[in-house]
Every structure is written in C-alpha cells, then in structure tokens.
Design an enzyme around this catalytic site. Structure first.
Site, mmCIF file in Angstrom:
data_model
loop_
_atom_site.group_PDB
_atom_site.id
_atom_site.type_symbol
_atom_site.label_atom_id
_atom_site.label_comp_id
_atom_site.label_asym_id
_atom_site.label_seq_id
_atom_site.Cartn_x
_atom_site.Cartn_y
_atom_site.Cartn_z
ATOM 1 N N SER A 195 0.855 -1.188 0.000
ATOM 2 C CA SER A 195 0.000 0.000 0.000
ATOM 3 C C SER A 195 0.883 1.227 0.000
ATOM 4 O O SER A 195 1.646 1.457 0.954
ATOM 5 C CB SER A 195 -0.887 0.020 1.241
ATOM 6 O OG SER A 195 -1.407 1.326 1.401
ATOM 7 N N HIS A 228 -1.221 -1.269 -4.341
ATOM 8 C CA HIS A 228 -2.494 -0.925 -3.680
ATOM 9 C C HIS A 228 -2.533 0.584 -3.464
ATOM 10 O O HIS A 228 -1.612 1.168 -2.886
ATOM 11 C CB HIS A 228 -2.587 -1.680 -2.353
ATOM 12 C CG HIS A 228 -3.901 -1.523 -1.661
ATOM 13 N ND1 HIS A 228 -5.024 -2.207 -2.057
ATOM 14 C CD2 HIS A 228 -4.275 -0.766 -0.593
ATOM 15 C CE1 HIS A 228 -6.046 -1.891 -1.260
ATOM 16 N NE2 HIS A 228 -5.608 -1.005 -0.365
ATOM 17 N N ASP A 240 -4.687 3.687 -2.009
ATOM 18 C CA ASP A 240 -5.754 4.017 -1.055
ATOM 19 C C ASP A 240 -6.263 5.435 -1.269
ATOM 20 O O ASP A 240 -5.516 6.408 -1.116
ATOM 21 C CB ASP A 240 -5.213 3.898 0.374
ATOM 22 C CG ASP A 240 -5.086 2.452 0.807
ATOM 23 O OD1 ASP A 240 -6.072 1.707 0.697
ATOM 24 O OD2 ASP A 240 -3.986 2.069 1.253
ATOM 25 N N MET A 272 -8.777 8.246 0.062
ATOM 26 C CA MET A 272 -9.568 8.640 1.243
ATOM 27 C C MET A 272 -10.045 10.075 1.061
ATOM 28 O O MET A 272 -9.290 10.927 0.579
ATOM 29 C CB MET A 272 -8.703 8.531 2.497
ATOM 30 C CG MET A 272 -8.112 7.144 2.696
ATOM 31 S SD MET A 272 -7.235 7.052 4.247
ATOM 32 C CE MET A 272 -6.558 5.388 4.147
ATOM 33 N N HIS A 295 -8.396 1.281 -4.062
ATOM 34 C CA HIS A 295 -9.318 1.049 -2.942
ATOM 35 C C HIS A 295 -9.973 2.386 -2.613
ATOM 36 O O HIS A 295 -9.357 3.264 -2.014
ATOM 37 C CB HIS A 295 -8.497 0.501 -1.757
ATOM 38 C CG HIS A 295 -9.271 0.365 -0.492
ATOM 39 N ND1 HIS A 295 -8.667 0.082 0.715
ATOM 40 C CD2 HIS A 295 -10.600 0.455 -0.223
ATOM 41 C CE1 HIS A 295 -9.589 0.005 1.661
ATOM 42 N NE2 HIS A 295 -10.764 0.242 1.114
ATOM 43 N N MET A 311 -12.228 4.796 -0.688
ATOM 44 C CA MET A 311 -12.898 5.069 0.591
ATOM 45 C C MET A 311 -13.492 6.466 0.431
ATOM 46 O O MET A 311 -13.009 7.454 0.999
ATOM 47 C CB MET A 311 -11.875 4.985 1.739
ATOM 48 C CG MET A 311 -11.413 3.563 2.008
ATOM 49 S SD MET A 311 -9.854 3.459 2.922
ATOM 50 C CE MET A 311 -8.695 3.491 1.549
ATOM 51 N N MET A 335 -11.454 -5.934 5.227
ATOM 52 C CA MET A 335 -10.651 -5.011 6.034
ATOM 53 C C MET A 335 -10.405 -5.642 7.410
ATOM 54 O O MET A 335 -11.339 -6.079 8.078
ATOM 55 C CB MET A 335 -11.385 -3.680 6.255
ATOM 56 C CG MET A 335 -11.625 -2.827 5.038
ATOM 57 S SD MET A 335 -10.142 -2.264 4.190
ATOM 58 C CE MET A 335 -9.282 -1.360 5.474
ATOM 59 N N GLY A 388 -8.930 4.148 7.116
ATOM 60 C CA GLY A 388 -8.584 5.550 7.351
ATOM 61 C C GLY A 388 -7.101 5.791 7.590
ATOM 62 O O GLY A 388 -6.594 6.850 7.265
ATOM 63 N N PHE A 389 -6.420 4.792 8.134
ATOM 64 C CA PHE A 389 -5.014 5.002 8.490
ATOM 65 C C PHE A 389 -4.207 3.720 8.315
ATOM 66 O O PHE A 389 -4.744 2.621 8.504
ATOM 67 C CB PHE A 389 -4.896 5.447 9.957
ATOM 68 C CG PHE A 389 -5.673 6.701 10.242
ATOM 69 C CD1 PHE A 389 -5.141 7.946 9.947
ATOM 70 C CD2 PHE A 389 -6.967 6.629 10.749
ATOM 71 C CE1 PHE A 389 -5.876 9.104 10.165
ATOM 72 C CE2 PHE A 389 -7.715 7.783 10.978
ATOM 73 C CZ PHE A 389 -7.165 9.029 10.683
ATOM 74 N N GLY A 390 -2.947 3.889 7.987
ATOM 75 C CA GLY A 390 -2.028 2.762 8.005
ATOM 76 C C GLY A 390 -1.548 2.521 9.430
ATOM 77 O O GLY A 390 -1.805 3.319 10.335
ATOM 78 N N GLY A 391 -0.860 1.423 9.611
ATOM 79 C CA GLY A 391 -0.183 1.167 10.888
ATOM 80 C C GLY A 391 -1.071 0.738 12.038
ATOM 81 O O GLY A 391 -0.650 0.800 13.196
ATOM 82 N N ASP A 407 -6.678 -6.485 4.062
ATOM 83 C CA ASP A 407 -6.071 -5.147 4.134
ATOM 84 C C ASP A 407 -6.107 -4.645 5.565
ATOM 85 O O ASP A 407 -7.184 -4.437 6.127
ATOM 86 C CB ASP A 407 -6.857 -4.206 3.206
ATOM 87 C CG ASP A 407 -6.257 -2.810 3.099
ATOM 88 O OD1 ASP A 407 -5.193 -2.563 3.693
ATOM 89 O OD2 ASP A 407 -6.868 -1.974 2.406
ATOM 90 N N GLY A 408 -4.912 -4.447 6.138
ATOM 91 C CA GLY A 408 -4.807 -3.836 7.458
ATOM 92 C C GLY A 408 -4.050 -4.698 8.446
ATOM 93 O O GLY A 408 -4.493 -5.800 8.770
ATOM 94 N N GLY A 409 -2.896 -4.210 8.884
ATOM 95 C CA GLY A 409 -2.148 -4.908 9.928
ATOM 96 C C GLY A 409 -1.497 -6.204 9.489
ATOM 97 O O GLY A 409 -1.179 -7.048 10.331
ATOM 98 N N GLY A 453 1.095 -2.133 4.090
ATOM 99 C CA GLY A 453 1.627 -0.775 3.961
ATOM 100 C C GLY A 453 2.823 -0.573 4.857
ATOM 101 O O GLY A 453 3.974 -0.622 4.414
ATOM 102 N N SER A 454 2.557 -0.400 6.150
ATOM 103 C CA SER A 454 3.655 -0.091 7.071
ATOM 104 C C SER A 454 4.659 -1.238 7.167
ATOM 105 O O SER A 454 5.855 -0.999 7.337
ATOM 106 C CB SER A 454 3.107 0.270 8.449
ATOM 107 O OG SER A 454 2.188 -0.697 8.905
HETATM 108 C C1 DX5 Z 1 -6.370 1.570 5.561
HETATM 109 C C2 DX5 Z 1 -5.880 1.252 4.172
HETATM 110 C C3 DX5 Z 1 -4.777 0.276 4.110
HETATM 111 C C4 DX5 Z 1 -3.505 0.693 4.800
HETATM 112 C C5 DX5 Z 1 -2.880 -0.550 5.350
HETATM 113 O O1 DX5 Z 1 -7.575 2.261 5.479
HETATM 114 O O2 DX5 Z 1 -6.951 0.736 3.379
HETATM 115 O O3 DX5 Z 1 -4.521 -0.132 2.772
HETATM 116 O O4 DX5 Z 1 -2.583 1.322 3.969
HETATM 117 O O5 DX5 Z 1 -1.784 -0.179 6.100
HETATM 118 P P1 DX5 Z 1 -1.071 -1.198 7.086
HETATM 119 O O6 DX5 Z 1 -0.585 -2.353 6.262
HETATM 120 O O7 DX5 Z 1 0.017 -0.380 7.662
HETATM 121 O O8 DX5 Z 1 -2.105 -1.628 8.101
HETATM 122 ZN ZN ZN Z 2 -6.521 -0.171 1.373
#
Ligand code: DX5
Ligand code: ZN
Length: 227
Positions: free
Chosen positions: A9, A34, A36, A38, A67, A69, A138, A143-146, A176-178, A198-199
């Site tokens: 991401s 990927h 994102d 927002m 993706h 949002m 999800m 809304g946020f990475g990490g 997607d996520g974590g 992502g992170s």
């Molecule tokens: C969150 C995004 C994700 C995000 C994942 O709303 O849709 O794609 O970048 O980030 P990580 O892998 O750090 O959870």
């Molecule tokens: Zn995403």
C-alpha cells in the site's frame, strides 16, 4: 501452493519520491500496487486521487489496485478508469445502488471489488458475488495505516473463501490492514490470496538502496511458502 499476490500500500510510502518507492517494491518482487483513496468524509483522512494514479501509470504494467474510501463513490469511478486503474474496489455503504456501481466499474473496463469493514456484514455479497472480481476484507477500520490486525477478520475470510470456492469464478480474496511477516501465514490459511501491506513493507526500507525492500518481501514470501 496457491498463487499469492503481495500488494504494497503506497499509503505508507515516502510521497516525496513516490515513483522510486513504487519501482523499488516492484523490483523487490511485489505483485500489484495498492492505491488508497480517502476523502475526509467517508473516512477521517485525505489522500490521493486520479491525478496521482495517472502520474504513476507509465511507471509499470503492474496492476494498480484502487481502494476507494469515498462517498458517494460513483462519480469518481470513470476518472480512475481513465487514469489507468486496473481494479476498482468500493465499500457498499458508499453506494446507493450497489449493482449499478459494479456495472459502472466494469463498463469502464476495470475489474470490480467490494470491500467489507470489520463490522460490515457479508450479506452484501448475496446477489452480486458472481459479478465481482475481488472481495476485500478489512482487518482494521479504514482511514489510516499502521493499525493492529483485528482477529475477527480471519473468520470473515474463512466465510468468504467458502462462498468463493462454492462458485466457479476466479475471485481474488484480499486482506487489508495490519498484515505483517508474523501473521501473513495465518491469514493465508484463513483463505486470503492477496495481501495488502503498507507499514510492514514501506516501514522496512531504512536506507536509499533500491533493494531496500528485498528483505521484507522475501520474508513475507517465505512465510507464504510454509502454508
Ligand atoms: C487503511 C488502508 C490500508 C492501509 C494498510 O484504510 O486501506 O490499505 O494502507 O496499512 P497497514 O498495512 O500499515 O495496516
Ligand atoms: Zn486499502
């Protein structure tokens, strides 16, 4: 072994050098990008739009996995198709007419995905699963990475995997996520075949070497090879 796709991401990339960040993860073995989007309305953050998609499109033939949002979602779909998106995924809560939104994505020549937040019920799949090319689960609130992986997502993956396998269409099942090196194998066992990270990926490149993502991508692949 199933075919697995790793999708960095770019939300966690260094935007001051986005082109390099994309080339470098692909050179290190990532499969798709990927992207994102927002809108500071459907989700409490504001990121990137069609202009950036268009700018990165010439860098690679790799799939750009958008993706959305964004609410309402329909108006922006043609703009992303023109900007070179390959897959466009949306959250059912952002569309007044889900079947129409899926049709719109496909009319524009893109693959269509539907995204489920941690508390969004799977019944939205009931009458449209066959029309989808991808289902995205999800494992964090968008809304946020990490953020931390929400374990209940594993049960949801298993339920969707059963539904996909009961049909005869190839539909990607994305998470997607974590997603991290230490949980990707368990997530694959629950049925995912496409892994957004992502992170975990962009946070691992701590130098200027174009191969700075080799180590983390190899570690993710090695975990998937155990499944
Ligand atoms: C969150 C995004 C994700 C995000 C994942 O709303 O849709 O794609 O970048 O980030 P990580 O892998 O750090 O959870
Ligand atoms: Zn995403």
């Amino acid at each position: 072994m199933a075919d697995y796709l790793i999708a960095p991401s770019i939300l966690s990339a260094n935007f001051a050098k986005l082109g390099e960040e994309i080339n470098d993860v692909l050179d290190s073995g990532a499969d798709i990008i990927h992207f994102d989007v927002m809108d500071n309305h459907y989700v409490p953050n504001l990121t990137i739009g069609p202009l950036i998609c268009e700018a990165i499109r010439p860098l690679t033939d790799a799939t750009i996995d958008v993706h959305l949002m964004v609410e309402p979602v329909d108006r922006i779909i043609p703009d992303f198709a023109k900007a070179g998106a390959n897959i466009i995924s949306f959250h059912p809560e952002t569309s007044s007419h889900i079947d129409r939104t899926i049709g719109l994505i496909k009319e524009q020549g893109c693959k269509a995905g539907m995204v489920f937040n941690p508390a969004t019920p799977l019944h939205y799949l009931d009458h449209v699963l066959d029309k989808l090319d991808l289902v995205l689960i999800m494992s964090v609130n968008p809304g946020f990475g990490g953020q931390k992986f929400i374990l209940e997502a594993l049960n949801k993956l298993k339920a969707v995997r059963e539904r996909i396998d009961a049909g005869n269409k190839k539909i990607l099942l994305e998470i997607d996520g974590g997603v991290k090196v230490d949980n990707i194998a368990e997530i694959a066992r629950a049925g995912a075949d496409t892994f957004v990270a992502g992170s975990a990926i962009y946070g691992a490149g701590n130098n200027e070497d174009p191969h700075r993502y080799d180590t983390v991508l190899s570690a993710l692949r090695a975990e998937l090879a155990k499944v």
